[in-house]
Design an enzyme around this catalytic site. Structure first.
Site, mmCIF file in Angstrom:
data_model
loop_
_atom_site.group_PDB
_atom_site.id
_atom_site.type_symbol
_atom_site.label_atom_id
_atom_site.label_comp_id
_atom_site.label_asym_id
_atom_site.label_seq_id
_atom_site.Cartn_x
_atom_site.Cartn_y
_atom_site.Cartn_z
ATOM 1 N N ASP A 12 62.361 54.152 39.365
ATOM 2 C CA ASP A 12 61.229 53.745 40.207
ATOM 3 C C ASP A 12 60.710 52.361 39.811
ATOM 4 O O ASP A 12 60.771 51.977 38.644
ATOM 5 C CB ASP A 12 60.109 54.795 40.071
ATOM 6 C CG ASP A 12 59.085 54.685 41.195
ATOM 7 O OD1 ASP A 12 59.406 54.085 42.245
ATOM 8 O OD2 ASP A 12 57.971 55.205 41.024
ATOM 9 N N HIS A 29 65.402 46.307 45.367
ATOM 10 C CA HIS A 29 66.425 47.360 45.418
ATOM 11 C C HIS A 29 67.785 46.807 44.981
ATOM 12 O O HIS A 29 68.546 47.467 44.281
ATOM 13 C CB HIS A 29 66.520 47.958 46.822
ATOM 14 C CG HIS A 29 65.286 48.703 47.245
ATOM 15 N ND1 HIS A 29 64.675 49.629 46.429
ATOM 16 C CD2 HIS A 29 64.550 48.660 48.382
ATOM 17 C CE1 HIS A 29 63.605 50.124 47.065
ATOM 18 N NE2 HIS A 29 63.506 49.550 48.242
ATOM 19 N N ASN A 60 61.688 59.858 51.188
ATOM 20 C CA ASN A 60 61.822 58.408 51.374
ATOM 21 C C ASN A 60 62.153 58.018 52.823
ATOM 22 O O ASN A 60 62.032 56.842 53.197
ATOM 23 C CB ASN A 60 62.851 57.804 50.409
ATOM 24 C CG ASN A 60 62.374 57.734 48.968
ATOM 25 O OD1 ASN A 60 63.154 57.899 48.022
ATOM 26 N ND2 ASN A 60 61.090 57.481 48.764
HETATM 27 C C1 IPE Z 1 60.918 58.771 43.724
HETATM 28 O O1 IPE Z 1 60.248 57.562 43.825
HETATM 29 C C2 IPE Z 1 62.228 58.697 44.438
HETATM 30 C C3 IPE Z 1 63.214 57.761 43.913
HETATM 31 C C4 IPE Z 1 63.110 57.001 42.870
HETATM 32 C C5 IPE Z 1 64.446 57.736 44.630
HETATM 33 P P1 IPE Z 1 59.111 57.305 44.914
HETATM 34 O O2 IPE Z 1 58.662 55.917 44.719
HETATM 35 O O3 IPE Z 1 59.602 57.700 46.255
HETATM 36 O O4 IPE Z 1 57.995 58.356 44.452
HETATM 37 P P2 IPE Z 1 56.454 58.439 44.822
HETATM 38 O O5 IPE Z 1 56.368 58.349 46.305
HETATM 39 O O6 IPE Z 1 55.762 57.291 44.163
HETATM 40 O O7 IPE Z 1 55.996 59.749 44.264
HETATM 41 C C1 IPE Z 2 62.501 53.225 43.741
HETATM 42 O O1 IPE Z 2 61.700 52.102 43.799
HETATM 43 C C2 IPE Z 2 63.646 53.157 44.717
HETATM 44 C C3 IPE Z 2 63.572 54.128 45.822
HETATM 45 C C4 IPE Z 2 62.628 55.010 46.019
HETATM 46 C C5 IPE Z 2 64.652 54.089 46.781
HETATM 47 P P1 IPE Z 2 60.496 52.000 44.838
HETATM 48 O O2 IPE Z 2 61.009 51.416 46.093
HETATM 49 O O3 IPE Z 2 59.802 53.308 44.973
HETATM 50 O O4 IPE Z 2 59.559 50.969 44.094
HETATM 51 P P2 IPE Z 2 57.981 50.967 44.039
HETATM 52 O O5 IPE Z 2 57.554 52.305 43.481
HETATM 53 O O6 IPE Z 2 57.490 50.748 45.416
HETATM 54 O O7 IPE Z 2 57.654 49.842 43.109
HETATM 55 MG MG MG Z 3 58.253 54.166 43.975
#
Ligand code: IPE
Ligand code: IPE
Ligand code: MG
Length: 239
Positions: A12, A29, A60
């Site tokens: 994350d 990403h 997601n």
């Molecule tokens: C969890 O991260 C899913 C992945 C890393 C793939 P999110 O960024 O989606 O989680 P929340 O929404 O902050 O709980």
């Molecule tokens: C995790 O990083 C990747 C996926 C959930 C696909 P995020 O995209 O959730 O990154 P933040 O949490 O917004 O920084």
């Molecule tokens: Mg995230």
């Protein structure tokens, strides 16, 4: 030093990494994919036998269509790019989650990757894509319900082992170590059943910045923990 047999990671912080640099989330990403490659190599070298990475949650899909689209494109590209090298390194790649929501081209690539790498022995990489812990449990219950309905199983046969045998990580030991980067301290519907006795390590480091030193620090932290499984510390020390 005790090395975990199974490590799982919520990767994350990609979006925030990009935002800090005034760049679109997609750039985060992309950078995150590089860390993923580094992590696969690091944990394989460290002797970890199973690595489960949360790449895309069932929730997601609720992100803006543009971000979802570019993530799908990135999955496809990074599979095509990285699979040959991971295959050469003896990594078996499997996907857990509901793959039928993906495009035909992504599903084909997933199938080809799994077939190509299925006999590899160094480490198994489980990629959780369109995965949700609640989905996993409901899916397992449905499979059991079908067998109950048909009379193949009786209610007395329903137990913990049976349910585990229908989960998507059936046959894989439960994770020993859970790592979440990006500062949030929650499970976000990752492996909710399998995390029952897992050791948790949370770090504020954003996934694109997660370095080999941080990975090693998580392994060191794991090695310093005492796993008691309900027993007393004295009982565990006596073993
Ligand atoms: C969890 O991260 C899913 C992945 C890393 C793939 P999110 O960024 O989606 O989680 P929340 O929404 O902050 O709980
Ligand atoms: C995790 O990083 C990747 C996926 C959930 C696909 P995020 O995209 O959730 O990154 P933040 O949490 O917004 O920084
Ligand atoms: Mg995230």
């Amino acid at each position: 030093m005790s090395v975990p047999a199974h490590v799982c990671i919520i990767m994350d912080g990609n979006g925030r990494w990009a935002k800090k640099r005034m760049m679109p989330r997609t750039v985060g990403h992309k950078k995150g994919v590089e860390t993923t490659r580094l992590a696969v190599e690091f944990f394989a070298k460290a002797g970890v036998k199973h690595l489960t990475l949360f790449a895309f949650s069932s929730e997601n899909w609720n992100r803006p269509a543009e971000e979802v689209g570019s993530l799908m494109e990135l999955f496809l590209q990074s599979l095509q790019k990285n699979t040959p090298e991971l295959n050469n390194k003896g990594i078996r790649i499997r996907f857990i989650g509901d793959r039928f929501a993906f495009s035909d081209s992504l599903m084909d690539e997933i199938g080809m990757t799994e077939t190509l790498t299925q006999d590899n022995q160094t480490m198994t990489l489980n990629v959780a894509a369109n995965y949700g812990g609640q989905w996993d449990i409901v899916n397992a219950v449905k499979k059991i319900a079908i067998r109950l309905d048909s009379g193949e199983l009786s209610t007395t046969a329903v137990n913990q082992a049976l349910l585990e045998s229908e989960l998507s990580l059936a046959g894989t030991p439960d994770p020993d170590l859970f790592i979440r980067t990006g500062g949030e301290q929650r499970i976000s519907n990752f492996l909710i059943w399998q995390l029952a006795y897992t050791e948790f390590v949370f770090t504020d480091v954003l996934w694109p910045d997660f370095s080999e030193q941080e990975m090693q620090a998580a392994l060191n932290e794991y090695a310093s923990r005492q796993r008691r499984y309900g027993k007393t510390g004295e009982q565990v020390e006596a073993i």
